[in-house]
Write a protein that holds these residues in place. Structure first.
Motif, short mmCIF file in Angstrom:
data_model
loop_
_atom_site.label_atom_id
_atom_site.label_comp_id
_atom_site.label_asym_id
_atom_site.label_seq_id
_atom_site.Cartn_x
_atom_site.Cartn_y
_atom_site.Cartn_z
N UNK A 323 0.45 -7.53 -9.17
CA UNK A 323 -0.80 -8.21 -8.79
C UNK A 323 -1.70 -8.30 -10.01
N UNK A 324 -1.83 -9.52 -10.56
CA UNK A 324 -2.51 -9.63 -11.86
C UNK A 324 -3.63 -10.65 -11.87
N UNK A 325 -3.79 -11.43 -10.79
CA UNK A 325 -4.80 -12.51 -10.83
C UNK A 325 -6.14 -12.01 -10.31
N UNK A 326 -7.19 -12.82 -10.55
CA UNK A 326 -8.54 -12.42 -10.10
C UNK A 326 -8.61 -12.42 -8.58
N UNK A 327 -7.80 -13.29 -7.91
CA UNK A 327 -7.81 -13.30 -6.44
C UNK A 327 -7.27 -11.98 -5.89
N UNK A 328 -6.17 -11.50 -6.51
CA UNK A 328 -5.60 -10.20 -6.10
C UNK A 328 -6.64 -9.10 -6.25
N UNK A 329 -7.33 -9.10 -7.40
CA UNK A 329 -8.31 -8.05 -7.69
C UNK A 329 -9.47 -8.11 -6.71
N UNK A 330 -10.00 -9.32 -6.47
CA UNK A 330 -11.12 -9.50 -5.55
C UNK A 330 -10.74 -9.00 -4.14
N UNK A 331 -9.58 -9.45 -3.64
CA UNK A 331 -9.18 -9.08 -2.27
C UNK A 331 -9.02 -7.57 -2.14
N UNK A 332 -8.41 -6.94 -3.17
CA UNK A 332 -8.17 -5.50 -3.11
C UNK A 332 -9.48 -4.71 -3.11
N UNK A 333 -10.42 -5.12 -3.95
CA UNK A 333 -11.70 -4.39 -4.04
C UNK A 333 -12.49 -4.52 -2.75
N UNK A 334 -12.53 -5.74 -2.19
CA UNK A 334 -13.32 -5.90 -0.96
C UNK A 334 -12.65 -5.22 0.23
N UNK A 335 -11.31 -5.14 0.19
CA UNK A 335 -10.59 -4.42 1.25
C UNK A 335 -10.94 -2.93 1.19
N UNK A 336 -11.09 -2.41 -0.03
CA UNK A 336 -11.42 -0.99 -0.21
C UNK A 336 -12.79 -0.65 0.39
N UNK A 337 -13.74 -1.59 0.29
CA UNK A 337 -15.10 -1.29 0.79
C UNK A 337 -15.11 -1.15 2.31
N UNK A 338 -14.09 -1.67 2.98
CA UNK A 338 -14.06 -1.55 4.45
C UNK A 338 -13.92 -0.11 4.89
N UNK A 339 -13.16 0.70 4.09
CA UNK A 339 -12.98 2.08 4.54
C UNK A 339 -13.61 3.11 3.60
N UNK A 340 -13.97 2.68 2.38
CA UNK A 340 -14.55 3.60 1.40
C UNK A 340 -16.06 3.38 1.39
N UNK A 341 -16.75 4.19 2.21
CA UNK A 341 -18.15 3.91 2.51
C UNK A 341 -19.09 3.95 1.32
N UNK A 342 -18.85 4.88 0.38
CA UNK A 342 -19.81 5.07 -0.71
C UNK A 342 -19.57 4.06 -1.84
#
Length: 603
Positions: A323-342
């Motif tokens: 996973x090397x594109x900006x779309x991959x990075x964006x999706x992964x980071x926003x997915x993390x905020x769903x369960x990583x509250x801080x």
């Protein structure tokens, strides 16, 4: 109504909390006799097992003497404070676990203060009393003093204490009289922790945790505060903005042993998981749609540090990651905020750059490490501390730092911390160690661990937790030494590295593939130096016996992910791929670097 106890276990990192849960699970015969288990059953992520730390909270339940005990395992590190705070809302009491030698540590204090403020009843467990030079009675006194300092009520100060060894599976009310089981502790939980109250009325459940299943999607976890929640019920969910959305509960599960058990309904006081709710956030309340009664939302600690995340654009881009594109990075980071509250993610004016805000270096490094194991390639910038404007003055986060170090190194540690604007508050002997406490700006911690470990021969134990925002303390000197930068691309040679060893310390081995602009070492002076280590020896037809192969090279200095994050300068990136961690200049070309540094100097 069945009898339920909801207990959270809180302790400092590595004081034996997850091991104790293992023993409770074994003692209550949850696992079939022939079922194989590892130790640390609850630490299910690879990272948690390797580091021996709990990162996300887990739920298990055991049955003992017809009482259901829901056990909530909490993280001990204050970087995961967002996790701790919300899971404590599900408990009626806490098991405070402390090491019989180390006593209460700063991280314990952080979580305990949250638990006492919520009015939870504590039970103290002094663990590891089988260790040499342990001091259970002194530790018991320290815990009492700590609770008193944290404004515990008289009822909370009247706490029962159990002593024992999680590792060897015994607990007793007298540490001089070992037993061969932990039933005394389980009896203590039933006796001292209040039963979960049963309240009738409109159903109420605050979502405090979540799980994810690839079959059913996101699963909401929380404790039923009032009423009954039934499978197939049509209810409402109260959102942050005050709106109420219609939902249907498809399945209801309660925690049974290490897994979940599907039930038709769950009553107040029990902890359950709900399937079928779309688009929920942690803190939302599941309640009646017609007559909603939302519960107060959870306040989460604010982030204190930020880092720039961007795609990997180095010459070695795409060689190792999936996973090397900006779309991959964006999706992964926003997915993390769903369960990583801080965690917070902010887009920038560039499509491929994101500002990620977290609670500290460890919090951010766990996210990065998880991503690289999933096959992501990315680059991160230098960690930045977040400032606040309070009453027109600039304020910065201050951390409470505790260092336990052998006496002969104490002076050096104090000197290092003082140079980073740390103020010493306590210095006292603790066995054959010196116990030092400081208040230090969060930015002073960046890079400090490395220096303290070097100065103490690796024997210092450092822990810290966020204390408060305080007025800006002034300039703190950063890394003094410049970088050694690769001039060419291609593998380095032992011959060149040998010739350049007086220039500094190298981070790369001979034969390792390098690119122009990569940081390959630390210069012995304060400026950056571009060097060519790809040059081979000029070969002639003259041979000198024995002198051709005598290049003696010092071993390359290797960094862990956190050390590398703390090491890089403002004009450097850390390139992270599934197999490698490399440091590089943001601008790989030397002329471009000079142009940008001139621009900054003029600005």
């Amino acid at each position: 109504m069945q009898n339920i106890r909801n207990v959270a276990i809180i302790a400092h990192v590595d004081h034996g909390k997850t091991t104790l849960v293992d023993k409770i699970i074994h003692a209550s015969k949850i696992l079939r006799e022939n079922q194989e288990t590892d130790d640390l059953i609850l630490d299910d992520g690879d990272l948690e097992k390797e580091r021996g730390i709990t990162i996300t909270s887990k739920n298990v339940s055991v049955r003992y003497k017809d009482v259901k005990i829901n056990i909530i395992d909490t993280p001990g590190h204050s970087d995961f404070g967002g996790e701790v705070e919300r899971v404590l809302k599900m408990a009626d009491g806490v098991l405070l676990l402390v090491d019989a030698f180390e006593g209460p540590m700063p991280q314990t204090r952080f979580v305990l203060s949250k638990a006492l403020a919520l009015g939870l009843k504590p039970i103290v467990v002094v663990n590891k009393v089988d260790k040499e030079n342990c001091r259970p009675d002194e530790v018991h006194e320290q815990v009492f003093d700590l609770m008193f300092n944290l404004d515990a009520t008289e009822d909370q100060l009247d706490f029962p204490t159990f002593y024992g060894s999680s590792k060897h599976g015994w607990m007793s009310s007298d540490w001089k009289k070992p037993t061969d089981n932990i039933f005394e502790l389980l009896d203590g939980i039933i006796e001292h922790i209040p039963p979960a109250p049963s309240k009738d009325g409109v159903p109420q459940l605050r979502i405090t945790s979540l799980d994810f299943s690839s079959f059913v999607g996101r699963i909401a976890i929380g404790r039923v505060a009032q009423g009954t929640i039934k499978e197939g019920a049509n209810l409402g969910i109260c959102k942050k903005d005050g709106s109420v959305k219609k939902i249907k509960i498809k399945e209801v599960h309660v925690f049974e042993g290490l897994g979940k058990k599907r039930v038709t309904e769950v009553g107040s006081g029990d902890i359950c998981a709900l399937v079928g709710i779309e688009d929920f956030e942690l803190g939302d309340t599941v309640t009646d749609f017609e007559k909603p009664e939302p519960l107060p939302r959870i306040a989460i600690d604010e982030p204190t540090m930020s880092m720039l995340f961007t795609i990997n654009n180095s010459p070695f881009f795409g060689k190792e990651g999936k996973f090397v594109t900006s779309r991959h990075l964006r999706d992964r980071l926003f997915k993390e905020t769903e369960k990583n509250l801080a965690l917070r993610v902010q887009t920038t004016n560039s499509e491929d750059k994101f500002n990620v805000f977290g609670r500290g270096i460890l919090h951010l490094s766990v996210l990065i490490e998880t991503m690289r194991r999933e096959g992501y390639e990315l680059q991160v910038g230098q960690p930045q501390v977040l400032y606040k404007e309070i009453d027109g003055a600039r304020h910065e986060p201050i951390e409470h730092l505790v260092v336990d170090v052998p006496e002969e190194f104490a002076g050096k540690v104090i000197e290092l911390v003082s140079a980073k604007k740390g103020e010493m508050t306590i210095m006292e002997p603790k066995g054959d160690l010196q116990h030092l406490e400081f208040d230090i700006p969060a930015r002073g911690l960046i890079g400090l661990r490395n220096n303290v470990l070097t100065a103490s021969g690796g024997e210092a134990i450092m822990t810290h937790r966020f204390k408060e925002y305080a007025p800006y303390k002034g300039n703190i000197p950063g890394r003094i030494n410049g970088s050694l930068i690769s001039m060419e691309s291609g593998p380095g040679t032992a011959y060149s590295i040998d010739k350049l060893q007086d220039r500094g310390v190298f981070f790369v081995d001979p034969g390792e593939d390098l690119y122009t602009g990569q940081v390959i070492g630390e210069h012995s002076r304060d400026n950056d130096l571009v060097v060519n280590i790809q040059k081979g020896k000029k070969l002639t037809n003259m041979r000198a016996s024995g002198s051709d192969n005598n290049a003696k090279i010092a071993p390359a200095k290797k960094f862990s992910l956190e050390e590398a994050m703390e090491y890089i300068q403002k004009d450097e990136y850390l390139e992270i791929t599934p197999k490698s961690i490399r440091m590089r200049k943001i601008y790989l070309d030397e002329n471009e670097r000079k142009r940008h540094s001139n621009k900054e100097a003029n600005a």
